[in-house]
Design an enzyme around this catalytic site. Structure first.
Site, PDB file in Angstrom:
ATOM      1  CG  ASP A 124     -83.641  27.694  -5.141  1.00 29.39           C
ATOM      2  OD1 ASP A 124     -83.892  26.886  -6.050  1.00 29.39           O
ATOM      3  OD2 ASP A 124     -84.521  28.253  -4.460  1.00 29.39           O
ATOM      4  CG  HIS A 125     -85.311  29.554  -8.548  1.00 24.41           C
ATOM      5  ND1 HIS A 125     -85.911  29.218  -9.740  1.00 24.41           N
ATOM      6  CD2 HIS A 125     -86.062  28.997  -7.578  1.00 24.41           C
ATOM      7  CE1 HIS A 125     -86.980  28.478  -9.500  1.00 24.41           C
ATOM      8  NE2 HIS A 125     -87.084  28.315  -8.191  1.00 24.41           N
TER       9      HIS A 125
ATOM     10  CG  ASP B 189     -84.883  30.296 -13.070  1.00 23.42           C
ATOM     11  OD1 ASP B 189     -85.376  30.201 -14.212  1.00 23.42           O
ATOM     12  OD2 ASP B 189     -85.520  30.695 -12.080  1.00 23.42           O
TER      13      ASP B 189
ATOM     14  CG  HIS C  39     -91.253  30.397  -5.913  1.00 24.66           C
ATOM     15  ND1 HIS C  39     -90.689  30.775  -7.102  1.00 24.66           N
ATOM     16  CD2 HIS C  39     -90.735  29.170  -5.621  1.00 24.66           C
ATOM     17  CE1 HIS C  39     -89.851  29.837  -7.515  1.00 24.66           C
ATOM     18  NE2 HIS C  39     -89.862  28.852  -6.646  1.00 24.66           N
ATOM     19  N   GLY C  40     -93.965  31.496  -2.520  1.00 29.14           N
ATOM     20  CA  GLY C  40     -94.686  32.408  -1.641  1.00 29.14           C
ATOM     21  C   GLY C  40     -95.830  31.737  -0.914  1.00 29.14           C
TER      22      GLY C  40
ATOM     23  N   GLY D 238     -93.121  24.575  -2.021  1.00 28.26           N
ATOM     24  CA  GLY D 238     -93.618  23.584  -1.063  1.00 28.26           C
ATOM     25  C   GLY D 238     -94.252  24.190   0.179  1.00 28.26           C
ATOM     26  CB  SER D 239     -93.802  27.399   1.985  1.00 23.74           C
ATOM     27  OG  SER D 239     -92.421  27.259   2.201  1.00 23.74           O
TER      28      SER D 239
ATOM     29  CB  THR E 214     -92.524  31.102   1.753  1.00 24.30           C
ATOM     30  OG1 THR E 214     -92.265  31.585   0.433  1.00 24.30           O
ATOM     31  CG2 THR E 214     -93.496  32.029   2.451  1.00 24.30           C
TER      32      THR E 214
END
Length: 286
Positions: free
Chosen positions: A82-83, A104, A179-180, A209-210, A232
């Site tokens: 990821d990233h 990224d 994010h977060g 998505g969190s 997260t």
């Protein structure tokens, strides 16, 4: 069922309009638990590793854990980096056996991002792997990568040109996601997902998505968001399960038994994974 390529999982989800959990693991316990949760839910699963996690364990050690824990796996799973803005880390992970990477380069000018992404796609193809691309950073810092400033939004035509020229397999647009932890319900650009999908047929990866509501998930997945990133939520679930066990069980009994802690935390992660598969519609698809 063996480990499969990213496209095999994402393309099936895209065609049937369900979302596949793409969960960022942080250690061996969380890796084993998300795999067990996917098996319990009969759901495909994308296991994600951050650059921070790769560097913490070492790519070879982390991949060895992955190989051992996926022996005899009975649902389709794939390993994704990821990233990652670092080309050397991408090369190392692809060389060892990661099934896909997110290059990224969102902090670069689009033209340079596009040029290097073409190179990463070629590198991945030579390894039988796939690539997720992005040209707009996703707001929020995750495992030391990202920014809390609002990302620049590029035109639809810029995104379409990037997709045509690079041939990435999945695309991660900025649509008001982050994010977060969200401080309030985000105002998402649902139509941008439809525009991208209708013009290219490329599945979309939903980052941040969190914390989204079920109606937001369902709308975006129906439009073509086939990969739903969760980081997260796993971290919160993992840390709170540890805290609750230590505070409510170990401390009152003055009994400090790590295997009991691991069992309790594992259950929380398994339950989280099953719940995500049910929410995204991937449960029962394996």
């Amino acid at each position: 069922m063996p480990v499969v390529p990213l496209k095999e999982i994402v393309d099936a989800a895209f065609a049937e309009r369900y979302g596949v959990p793409a969960i960022n693991i942080v250690n061996d316990l969380t890796l084993e638990a998300v795999l067990a949760g996917a098996s319990q839910a009969r759901s495909p699963l994308i296991v994600q590793t951050s650059v921070k996690t790769v560097k913490s364990y070492g790519a070879k050690v982390l991949f060895g854990m992955w190989q051992t824990m996926t022996e005899g796996i009975d649902v389709p799973v794939t390993l994704h980096l990821d990233h990652c803005p670092e080309r050397d880390v991408i090369a190392e992970c692809l060389g060892i056996g990661w099934n896909s990477v997110l290059f990224d380069a969102s902090t670069m000018p689009v033209a340079e991002n596009q040029r290097q992404t073409v190179e990463v796609v070629a590198e991945a193809r030579a390894r039988g792997a796939h690539v997720e691309g992005e040209i707009e950073s996703i707001k929020g810092v995750e495992d030391g990568i990202g920014s809390d400033t609002e990302p620049q939004r590029h035109s639809l035509e810029t995104s379409l040109t990037f997709l045509r020229e690079t041939g990435v397999d999945v695309f991660a647009p900025a649509i008001g996601n982050a994010h977060g932890v969200y401080s309030k319900r985000p105002d998402l650009d649902f139509e941008r997902v439809s525009e991208l999908v209708d013009a290219t047929g490329v599945p979309v990866a939903l980052h941040g998505g969190s914390g989204l509501d079920d109606d937001q998930f369902q709308d975006l997945i129906a439009r073509g968001a086939a990969k739903v990133n969760i980081s997260t939520q796993l971290k919160i679930t993992y840390m709170k399960a540890n805290l609750a066990f230590l505070r409510d069980v170990a401390e009152p009994a003055d009994k400090w038994d790590p295997p009991s802690l691991f069992k309790d935390v594992r259950k929380a992660i398994v339950d989280m994974t099953v719940g995500l598969a049910q929410r995204f519609g991937s449960a029962g698809k394996a």
